[in-house]
Motif scaffolding. Structure first.
Motif, mmCIF file in Angstrom:
data_model
loop_
_atom_site.group_PDB
_atom_site.id
_atom_site.type_symbol
_atom_site.label_atom_id
_atom_site.label_comp_id
_atom_site.label_asym_id
_atom_site.label_seq_id
_atom_site.Cartn_x
_atom_site.Cartn_y
_atom_site.Cartn_z
ATOM 1 N N UNK A 253 19.608 91.571 -26.143
ATOM 2 C CA UNK A 253 20.035 90.572 -25.227
ATOM 3 C C UNK A 253 20.215 91.045 -23.786
ATOM 4 N N UNK A 254 19.553 90.507 -22.707
ATOM 5 C CA UNK A 254 19.801 90.904 -21.465
ATOM 6 C C UNK A 254 20.648 89.814 -20.642
ATOM 7 N N UNK A 255 21.708 90.051 -19.975
ATOM 8 C CA UNK A 255 22.566 88.915 -19.314
ATOM 9 C C UNK A 255 21.854 89.169 -17.691
ATOM 10 N N UNK A 256 21.409 88.153 -17.189
ATOM 11 C CA UNK A 256 20.865 88.170 -15.866
ATOM 12 C C UNK A 256 21.327 87.131 -14.958
ATOM 13 N N UNK A 257 21.575 87.106 -13.522
ATOM 14 C CA UNK A 257 21.654 86.235 -12.730
ATOM 15 C C UNK A 257 20.988 85.101 -12.865
ATOM 16 N N UNK A 258 19.638 84.865 -12.960
ATOM 17 C CA UNK A 258 18.793 83.922 -13.421
ATOM 18 C C UNK A 258 17.550 84.408 -13.930
ATOM 19 N N UNK B 71 28.656 88.740 -25.276
ATOM 20 C CA UNK B 71 27.283 88.537 -24.943
ATOM 21 C C UNK B 71 26.172 88.288 -25.909
ATOM 22 N N UNK B 72 26.391 89.063 -27.098
ATOM 23 C CA UNK B 72 25.675 88.780 -28.260
ATOM 24 C C UNK B 72 26.457 87.501 -29.227
ATOM 25 N N UNK C 257 22.783 92.569 -15.708
ATOM 26 C CA UNK C 257 24.338 92.733 -15.572
ATOM 27 C C UNK C 257 24.844 93.438 -16.686
ATOM 28 N N UNK C 258 24.203 93.028 -17.838
ATOM 29 C CA UNK C 258 24.298 93.706 -19.368
ATOM 30 C C UNK C 258 23.176 93.788 -20.131
#
Length: 316
Positions: free
Chosen positions: A15-20, A293-294, A31-32
Motif C-alpha cells: 500500500x502506497x499513500x500518495x498525494x494524488x 495505512x493498512x 508519503x508512506x
C-alpha cells in the motif's frame, strides 16, 4: 463455543499513500509504503480473532515468500489455519494499492485469483460449523457444497457481497447478507420507495423509504448494507429497520474497513447481540481500523470499543 469458519481469499498487499493518483507516465513520491496482509475473508477473520472469537480460515496461498508471510501473520493473530492450503502451482494472491489523500480514494491492482477448491477436511469443517462467512471467492465453493444439503443441516451463512459475486443472483438461505448499498442497488434495481420511513435507535438517522425498499433482499434472513461515511442500514429477521451512523475518526485510509465491519458484525451476531447493537459495534470497529495505512494494524480489540459486546456471553 460457536464454531465459526471464514472462507475466501488471503492476499499480500503493498500500500502506497500518495498525494494524488498519478496520471499516465507521471512519477510521484509516496508519503508512506506499507506491506500488509489483506483479502476480505482473511481480514474479517483477523478482526473476529482480535475481538476474541475463535475462528478458522479456509484459503489457498502459494508455496512462496508471500504465502509464508500470510500464514505467519494470520497465525500471530490467532486465526486457525488447519485449512489453509499451500498450492505449489499457485502464485500467492497479491495486490498493489494506491491510497490518494487528495481524492480520499484508492486504486487497487490485483493478481487474478483462481476459483477456490475445498479440500475434504475443509468441506467437513464447513459442514460442521455453526457459522460460515464467505467473500466473493468463498461463496461459489460453499454454495456448491451446500446445494444438496437440507436447510436444517446447513451452517448459518454470512455473506460479504462487497466485491462482484456473479453467481450470487439471490441471497437465498443466507442468515446474514452484507452488501454495500451500491451493490444492493445493482442487484435489486426495481425496488421502489413505497415503504414508509421507520424509526431508528436514539441518536441515529431514520431509515428512508428508499433504503427500506432496498433492504427487501429476497431470501435473506437479515440484511445489513454498508454505506461508507453514512454508516450502515439494516433489516432484522422480524422486518424491523435500523440505521447505525458512522463513528467519526481521523481517517488515514479506509482500506479494509468493509472487511473489518464484516468480521465485527458476525462476532457480535454470534455473541447474541440485537442487530442495532451489532451494527453499532461493527461500525465502531471499522471506523477505528481506518486510523492506519493498512487494513489490519489498527483493528481494535473489543476492550477498545465503546459499543458493548464483550459483556455478552459467547454462544455455547
Amino acid at each position: 463455543m460457536a464454531r465459526v469458519v471464514f472462507v475466501g481469499v488471503a492476499t499480500a498487499d503493498a500500500i502506497a499513500v500518495v498525494d494524488h493518483h498519478p496520471t499516465p507516465d507521471e512519477r510521484i513520491i509516496a508519503d508512506d509504503l506499507v506491506h500488509s496482509g489483506g483479502g476480505p475473508a482473511a481480514t474479517a477473520a483477523v478482526t473476529a480473532a482480535r475481538l476474541g472469537l475463535p475462528v478458522e480460515l479456509v484459503c489457498t496461498v502459494g508455496d512462496d515468500a508471500q504465502g509464508r508471510g500470510i500464514a505467519s501473520d494470520l497465525a500471530a493473530e490467532g486465526v486457525g489455519l488447519r485449512h489453509l492450503r499451500v498450492d505449489p502451482d499457485l502464485r500467492t494472491p497479491a495486490s498493489v494499492v494506491l491510497s490518494s489523500r487528495r481524492e480520499t480514494a484508492r486504486a487497487i491492482c490485483t493478481l487474478p485469483v483462481p476459483p477456490l477448491q475445498l479440500q475434504p477436511e475443509a468441506r467437513a469443517a464447513v459442514l460442521k460449523a455453526d457459522w460460515v462467512h464467505v467473500d466473493h471467492l468463498g461463496w461459489p465453493a460453499v454454495a456448491e457444497l451446500l446445494a444438496d444439503v437440507p436447510p436444517a443441516k446447513r451452517p448459518r451463512l454470512s455473506v460479504d457481497d462487497g466485491n462482484p459475486t456473479p453467481s450470487l443472483c439471490r441471497p437465498a438461505d443466507v442468515q446474514l447478507y452484507v452488501p454495500t448499498v451500491a451493490r444492493l442497488t445493482d442487484r435489486f434495481p426495481d425496488t421502489t420507495g413505497s415503504v414508509p420511513e421507520s424509526g431508528a435507535p436514539a441518536g441515529t438517522s431514520p431509515v428512508t423509504a428508499h433504503e427500506a425498499a432496498l433492504l427487501a433482499a429476497p431470501g435473506a434472513e437479515r440484511v445489513v448494507a454498508t454505506d461508507g461515511a453514512r454508516g450502515s442500514i439494516g433489516r432484522d429477521s422480524d422486518g424491523s429497520l435500523h440505521r447505525a451512523d458512522a463513528v467519526p475518526v481521523d481517517v488515514v485510509s479506509t482500506l479494509g474497513a468493509g472487511d473489518v465491519f464484516h468480521g465485527a458484525l458476525l462476532t457480535a451476531v454470534v455473541r447474541g447481540l440485537p442487530l442495532p447493537r451489532a451494527m453499532a459495534f461493527a461500525g465502531e470497529a471499522a471506523a477505528r481500523s481506518c486510523r492506519a495505512v493498512d487494513g489490519r494494524s489498527a483493528i481494535p480489540s473489543r476492550h477498545e470499543l465503546t459499543a458493548p459486546c464483550g459483556e455478552v456471553k459467547e454462544s455455547e
